[in-house]
Design a protein around this motif. Structure first.
Motif, mmCIF file in Angstrom:
data_model
loop_
_atom_site.group_PDB
_atom_site.id
_atom_site.type_symbol
_atom_site.label_atom_id
_atom_site.label_comp_id
_atom_site.label_asym_id
_atom_site.label_seq_id
_atom_site.Cartn_x
_atom_site.Cartn_y
_atom_site.Cartn_z
ATOM 1 N N ASP A 158 0.827 -1.206 0.000
ATOM 2 C CA ASP A 158 0.000 0.000 0.000
ATOM 3 C C ASP A 158 0.864 1.260 0.000
ATOM 4 O O ASP A 158 2.083 1.217 0.200
ATOM 5 N N LEU A 159 0.220 2.408 -0.220
ATOM 6 C CA LEU A 159 0.939 3.669 -0.351
ATOM 7 C C LEU A 159 1.703 4.037 0.919
ATOM 8 O O LEU A 159 2.805 4.587 0.849
ATOM 9 N N GLN A 160 1.121 3.752 2.086
ATOM 10 C CA GLN A 160 1.788 4.087 3.336
ATOM 11 C C GLN A 160 3.114 3.345 3.456
ATOM 12 O O GLN A 160 4.135 3.920 3.854
ATOM 13 N N GLU A 161 3.119 2.069 3.104
ATOM 14 C CA GLU A 161 4.342 1.283 3.160
ATOM 15 C C GLU A 161 5.346 1.758 2.111
ATOM 16 O O GLU A 161 6.563 1.762 2.349
ATOM 17 N N GLN A 162 4.852 2.190 0.947
ATOM 18 C CA GLN A 162 5.749 2.726 -0.073
ATOM 19 C C GLN A 162 6.430 4.002 0.411
ATOM 20 O O GLN A 162 7.611 4.239 0.128
ATOM 21 N N VAL A 163 5.684 4.825 1.147
ATOM 22 C CA VAL A 163 6.267 6.038 1.726
ATOM 23 C C VAL A 163 7.376 5.668 2.711
ATOM 24 O O VAL A 163 8.450 6.276 2.719
ATOM 25 N N HIS A 164 7.141 4.662 3.544
ATOM 26 C CA HIS A 164 8.150 4.219 4.494
ATOM 27 C C HIS A 164 9.393 3.694 3.776
ATOM 28 O O HIS A 164 10.530 3.923 4.221
ATOM 29 N N CYS A 165 9.189 2.994 2.658
ATOM 30 C CA CYS A 165 10.322 2.474 1.891
ATOM 31 C C CYS A 165 11.168 3.610 1.319
ATOM 32 O O CYS A 165 12.401 3.540 1.313
ATOM 33 N N VAL A 166 10.505 4.666 0.841
ATOM 34 C CA VAL A 166 11.237 5.830 0.328
ATOM 35 C C VAL A 166 12.005 6.511 1.459
ATOM 36 O O VAL A 166 13.139 6.973 1.274
ATOM 37 N N ASN A 223 13.741 -4.746 9.103
ATOM 38 C CA ASN A 223 13.222 -3.924 10.195
ATOM 39 C C ASN A 223 12.459 -2.715 9.665
ATOM 40 O O ASN A 223 12.689 -2.269 8.539
ATOM 41 N N PRO A 224 11.541 -2.179 10.478
ATOM 42 C CA PRO A 224 10.809 -0.973 10.072
ATOM 43 C C PRO A 224 11.708 0.255 10.106
ATOM 44 O O PRO A 224 12.840 0.206 10.607
ATOM 45 N N LEU A 225 11.200 1.365 9.593
ATOM 46 C CA LEU A 225 11.954 2.614 9.576
ATOM 47 C C LEU A 225 12.295 3.052 10.998
ATOM 48 O O LEU A 225 11.442 3.103 11.869
#
Length: 288
Positions: free
Chosen positions: A150-158, A196-198
């Protein structure tokens, strides 16, 4: 006279062209590709005379409406990158075949489309840096540019990519480390963020040889020093660790002034700095 001047100009241009480095040529080609990709959008926006750009929700809807109408009529045919999963990319691909599904731009659809465009652009910029500097491969970065989440996870990846970029740029610009050090450090960061998460406060343990940082010794006054001494090999290896710090391990040591003294120069004067032993470890020795 004009012919001579024109010939002189051509010679100057030819001479300048030969001086362009490979890096500049790469950047020029990259800029050209982006221009081709975005030319249709620029022309489309200029038709509406939005010289100041899109500055409101209503203008955003009007802009996307104009874009979709132009796509449907075949007035523009922008390029799309392979792997792009945004709604706008799907609509562009449908326009190649002369048939587009109806999309309502009300609500948050226009904002989501804008966010998808921004994420696609930023992902490509970050990936271009890591691949261009030979710090990573496209395969190792796949998890950060996936559009299946989803978009939220894509933002975290960026954000993860940006954090890794900050670390590498700091090591390059401030510490002037070379590729042989940056490459393994990049792999450490990638491995951590794959699992791991951001966490922008995470402290990465990046191995540094003393030879790389010896030039910083005379001008730096660290608060913590740690020394690892190893001897022997295999089961006979002995490792001793010493760590000293300007902060005492317990409060009463400060009042007793018990510690290791070190003189350091501060503002052209001599300041007595006290270091305290905070960690002492020695691995077990096995006798036969």
């Amino acid at each position: 006279m004009q012919a001579s001047k024109k010939k002189c100009t051509l010679l100057q241009w030819s001479s300048a062209a030969r001086c362009i480095s490979d890096k500049c040529m790469f950047l020029c080609r990259q800029a050209l590709e982006r221009f081709k990709e975005e030319a249709g959008w620029i022309l489309c926006v200029r038709k509406q005379k939005w010289n100041g750009g899109v500055s409101s929700y209503q203008e955003l809807i009007a802009c996307f409406t104009l874009v979709l109408e132009s796509l449907e009529c075949g007035e523009i045919q922008p390029w799309i990158h392979h792997g792009s999963g945004s709604l706008l990319s799907k609509l562009i691909q449908q326009s190649y075949h002369g048939k587009m599904e109806a999309v309502s731009l009300t609500g948050i659809t226009s904002v989501q489309m804008l966010l998808e465009i921004g994420l696609d652009k930023m992902k490509k910029d970050y990936v271009s840096f890591f691949i261009g500097q030979e710090l990573a491969t496209l395969t190792s970065l796949d998890c950060f540019i996936s559009t299946s989440v989803d978009l939220q996870e894509q933002v975290h990846c960026v954000q993860k990519l940006h954090h890794m970029l900050e670390i590498m740029v700091s090591c390059t610009v401030l510490l002037q480390f070379k590729h042989e050090s940056l490459f393994p450090w990049t792999q450490i960061c990638i491995k951590y963020y794959r699992e791991n998460p951001l966490d922008e406060k995470h402290v990465f343990q990046l191995p540094v040889s003393s030879a790389l940082v010896k030039k910083f010794y005379p001008d730096s006054h660290p608060e913590v020093w740690k020394v690892d001494i190893s001897s022997g090999h295999g089961p006979k290896e002995v490792k001793t660790t010493w760590q000293v710090s300007t902060n005492p391990p317990v409060e009463h040591m400060m009042s007793n002034n018990t510690g290791l003294l070190s003189d350091s120069t501060v503002n052209a004067g001599i300041e007595e700095k006290m270091y305290f032993i905070t960690v002492v470890k020695c691995s077990q020795v096995h006798f036969r």
